[in-house]
Scaffold this motif. Structure first.
Motif, PDB file in Angstrom:
ATOM      1  N   GLY A  17       0.827  -1.210   0.000  1.00 35.39           N
ATOM      2  CA  GLY A  17       0.000   0.000   0.000  1.00 35.39           C
ATOM      3  C   GLY A  17       0.850   1.244   0.000  1.00 35.39           C
ATOM      4  O   GLY A  17       1.608   1.481  -0.924  1.00 35.39           O
ATOM      5  N   ASP A  18       0.754   2.017   1.069  1.00 33.07           N
ATOM      6  CA  ASP A  18       1.558   3.237   1.184  1.00 33.07           C
ATOM      7  C   ASP A  18       2.664   3.085   2.227  1.00 33.07           C
ATOM      8  O   ASP A  18       3.124   4.046   2.823  1.00 33.07           O
ATOM      9  N   GLU A  19       3.102   1.848   2.444  1.00 36.12           N
ATOM     10  CA  GLU A  19       4.152   1.563   3.429  1.00 36.12           C
ATOM     11  C   GLU A  19       5.458   1.212   2.727  1.00 36.12           C
ATOM     12  O   GLU A  19       5.467   0.455   1.763  1.00 36.12           O
ATOM     13  N   TYR A  20       6.531   1.780   3.247  1.00 31.38           N
ATOM     14  CA  TYR A  20       7.853   1.547   2.671  1.00 31.38           C
ATOM     15  C   TYR A  20       8.828   1.137   3.760  1.00 31.38           C
ATOM     16  O   TYR A  20       8.681   1.513   4.918  1.00 31.38           O
ATOM     17  N   PHE A  21       9.820   0.383   3.363  1.00 31.16           N
ATOM     18  CA  PHE A  21      10.873  -0.073   4.245  1.00 31.16           C
ATOM     19  C   PHE A  21      12.187   0.472   3.695  1.00 31.16           C
ATOM     20  O   PHE A  21      12.460   0.350   2.505  1.00 31.16           O
ATOM     21  N   VAL A  22      12.987   1.091   4.570  1.00 30.86           N
ATOM     22  CA  VAL A  22      14.289   1.602   4.144  1.00 30.86           C
ATOM     23  C   VAL A  22      15.350   0.969   5.026  1.00 30.86           C
ATOM     24  O   VAL A  22      15.257   1.013   6.253  1.00 30.86           O
ATOM     25  N   TYR A  23      16.350   0.369   4.384  1.00 32.81           N
ATOM     26  CA  TYR A  23      17.471  -0.235   5.095  1.00 32.81           C
ATOM     27  C   TYR A  23      18.673   0.689   4.946  1.00 32.81           C
ATOM     28  O   TYR A  23      19.098   0.988   3.836  1.00 32.81           O
ATOM     29  N   PHE A  24      19.179   1.148   6.075  1.00 31.55           N
ATOM     30  CA  PHE A  24      20.358   2.015   6.093  1.00 31.55           C
ATOM     31  C   PHE A  24      21.539   1.212   6.614  1.00 31.55           C
ATOM     32  O   PHE A  24      21.549   0.805   7.774  1.00 31.55           O
ATOM     33  N   SER A  25      22.538   1.008   5.788  1.00 32.27           N
ATOM     34  CA  SER A  25      23.670   0.170   6.184  1.00 32.27           C
ATOM     35  C   SER A  25      24.703   0.910   7.030  1.00 32.27           C
ATOM     36  O   SER A  25      25.500   0.280   7.710  1.00 32.27           O
ATOM     37  N   VAL A  27      24.097   3.498   9.437  1.00 35.37           N
ATOM     38  CA  VAL A  27      23.544   4.271  10.557  1.00 35.37           C
ATOM     39  C   VAL A  27      23.747   3.476  11.836  1.00 35.37           C
ATOM     40  O   VAL A  27      23.291   2.349  11.950  1.00 35.37           O
ATOM     41  N   GLU A  28      24.436   4.097  12.781  1.00 36.70           N
ATOM     42  CA  GLU A  28      24.750   3.387  14.015  1.00 36.70           C
ATOM     43  C   GLU A  28      24.246   4.084  15.275  1.00 36.70           C
ATOM     44  O   GLU A  28      24.421   3.560  16.366  1.00 36.70           O
ATOM     45  N   ASP A  29      23.620   5.261  15.136  1.00 32.60           N
ATOM     46  CA  ASP A  29      23.136   5.946  16.332  1.00 32.60           C
ATOM     47  C   ASP A  29      21.879   6.763  16.037  1.00 32.60           C
ATOM     48  O   ASP A  29      21.555   7.045  14.893  1.00 32.60           O
ATOM     49  N   ASP A  30      21.186   7.125  17.120  1.00 27.53           N
ATOM     50  CA  ASP A  30      19.926   7.858  17.008  1.00 27.53           C
ATOM     51  C   ASP A  30      20.092   9.236  16.360  1.00 27.53           C
ATOM     52  O   ASP A  30      19.223   9.664  15.608  1.00 27.53           O
ATOM     53  N   GLU A  31      21.181   9.919  16.646  1.00 31.06           N
ATOM     54  CA  GLU A  31      21.381  11.262  16.091  1.00 31.06           C
ATOM     55  C   GLU A  31      21.414  11.230  14.564  1.00 31.06           C
ATOM     56  O   GLU A  31      20.734  12.024  13.911  1.00 31.06           O
ATOM     57  N   LYS A  32      22.157  10.310  13.994  1.00 33.13           N
ATOM     58  CA  LYS A  32      22.233  10.174  12.535  1.00 33.13           C
ATOM     59  C   LYS A  32      20.865   9.783  11.970  1.00 33.13           C
ATOM     60  O   LYS A  32      20.432  10.300  10.950  1.00 33.13           O
ATOM     61  N   MET A  33      20.159   8.880  12.642  1.00 32.60           N
ATOM     62  CA  MET A  33      18.846   8.441  12.167  1.00 32.60           C
ATOM     63  C   MET A  33      17.859   9.598  12.181  1.00 32.60           C
ATOM     64  O   MET A  33      17.066   9.761  11.246  1.00 32.60           O
ATOM     65  N   LYS A  38      14.467  13.475   9.241  1.00 28.19           N
ATOM     66  CA  LYS A  38      14.118  14.866   8.941  1.00 28.19           C
ATOM     67  C   LYS A  38      14.265  15.143   7.444  1.00 28.19           C
ATOM     68  O   LYS A  38      13.402  15.782   6.831  1.00 28.19           O
ATOM     69  N   LYS A  39      15.329  14.638   6.851  1.00 34.10           N
ATOM     70  CA  LYS A  39      15.568  14.824   5.420  1.00 34.10           C
ATOM     71  C   LYS A  39      14.462  14.160   4.588  1.00 34.10           C
ATOM     72  O   LYS A  39      13.941  14.746   3.638  1.00 34.10           O
ATOM     73  N   ILE A  40      14.074  12.943   4.961  1.00 35.60           N
ATOM     74  CA  ILE A  40      13.009  12.228   4.246  1.00 35.60           C
ATOM     75  C   ILE A  40      11.680  12.974   4.384  1.00 35.60           C
ATOM     76  O   ILE A  40      10.966  13.181   3.402  1.00 35.60           O
ATOM     77  N   ALA A  60       4.757   9.406   8.365  1.00 32.43           N
ATOM     78  CA  ALA A  60       4.809   8.879   9.722  1.00 32.43           C
ATOM     79  C   ALA A  60       5.692   7.640   9.668  1.00 32.43           C
ATOM     80  O   ALA A  60       5.671   6.908   8.685  1.00 32.43           O
ATOM     81  N   GLY A  61       6.474   7.430  10.683  1.00 30.15           N
ATOM     82  CA  GLY A  61       7.332   6.255  10.639  1.00 30.15           C
ATOM     83  C   GLY A  61       8.044   6.010  11.949  1.00 30.15           C
ATOM     84  O   GLY A  61       7.929   6.776  12.902  1.00 30.15           O
ATOM     85  N   GLY A  62       8.759   4.947  11.959  1.00 30.74           N
ATOM     86  CA  GLY A  62       9.550   4.581  13.116  1.00 30.74           C
ATOM     87  C   GLY A  62      10.836   3.948  12.645  1.00 30.74           C
ATOM     88  O   GLY A  62      11.022   3.706  11.449  1.00 30.74           O
ATOM     89  N   TYR A  63      11.711   3.660  13.562  1.00 32.84           N
ATOM     90  CA  TYR A  63      12.971   3.032  13.194  1.00 32.84           C
ATOM     91  C   TYR A  63      13.490   2.162  14.331  1.00 32.84           C
ATOM     92  O   TYR A  63      13.091   2.314  15.484  1.00 32.84           O
ATOM     93  N   ALA A  64      14.373   1.274  13.980  1.00 35.01           N
ATOM     94  CA  ALA A  64      15.062   0.413  14.941  1.00 35.01           C
ATOM     95  C   ALA A  64      16.509   0.305  14.501  1.00 35.01           C
ATOM     96  O   ALA A  64      16.795   0.244  13.310  1.00 35.01           O
ATOM     97  N   ILE A  65      17.417   0.316  15.466  1.00 34.28           N
ATOM     98  CA  ILE A  65      18.842   0.230  15.167  1.00 34.28           C
ATOM     99  C   ILE A  65      19.397  -1.067  15.733  1.00 34.28           C
ATOM    100  O   ILE A  65      19.215  -1.386  16.913  1.00 34.28           O
ATOM    101  N   TYR A  66      20.066  -1.815  14.861  1.00 29.16           N
ATOM    102  CA  TYR A  66      20.725  -3.067  15.245  1.00 29.16           C
ATOM    103  C   TYR A  66      21.995  -2.761  16.021  1.00 29.16           C
ATOM    104  O   TYR A  66      22.721  -1.850  15.647  1.00 29.16           O
ATOM    105  N   PRO A  67      22.316  -3.411  17.077  1.00 27.93           N
ATOM    106  CA  PRO A  67      21.585  -4.464  17.773  1.00 27.93           C
ATOM    107  C   PRO A  67      20.767  -3.947  18.953  1.00 27.93           C
ATOM    108  O   PRO A  67      20.208  -4.735  19.700  1.00 27.93           O
ATOM    109  N   ASP A  68      20.677  -2.625  19.107  1.00 24.80           N
ATOM    110  CA  ASP A  68      19.992  -2.054  20.273  1.00 24.80           C
ATOM    111  C   ASP A  68      18.541  -2.505  20.404  1.00 24.80           C
ATOM    112  O   ASP A  68      18.084  -2.828  21.495  1.00 24.80           O
ATOM    113  N   GLU A  69      17.797  -2.501  19.290  1.00 27.98           N
ATOM    114  CA  GLU A  69      16.374  -2.859  19.337  1.00 27.98           C
ATOM    115  C   GLU A  69      16.088  -4.278  18.865  1.00 27.98           C
ATOM    116  O   GLU A  69      14.941  -4.706  18.878  1.00 27.98           O
TER     117      GLU A  69
END
Length: 76
Positions: A17-25, A27-33, A38-40, A60-69
């Protein structure tokens, strides 16, 4: 529009539908994410003209960072 806001090393996929998945190779911290999100949001929510109509989108979206989440695809 989202594709223009991410790096060439990142992966963008339509999830459904209107859902997308973005994989960032790289990104290692919340500040960068937060900077990326914000850019997106800025890129996607810019008004768009179609014929004589102006279309405005929101993000609207959310994120998770490996391995923290999580450490597996399902957990993340």
């Amino acid at each position: 529009r989202t594709g223009a806001a991410i790096d060439k090393t990142d992966k963008l996929s339509r999830f459904g539908g209107d859902e997308y998945f973005v994989y960032f190779s790289q990104v290692e911290d919340d500040e960068k994410m937060q900077q990326i999100i914000k850019k997106i949001k800025t890129q996607v929510s810019a008004p768009m003209r179609v014929a004589e109509h102006t279309i405005e989108l929101s993000v609207a979206g959310g994120y998770a960072i490996y391995p923290d989440e999580g450490t597996s695809f399902e957990e993340l």
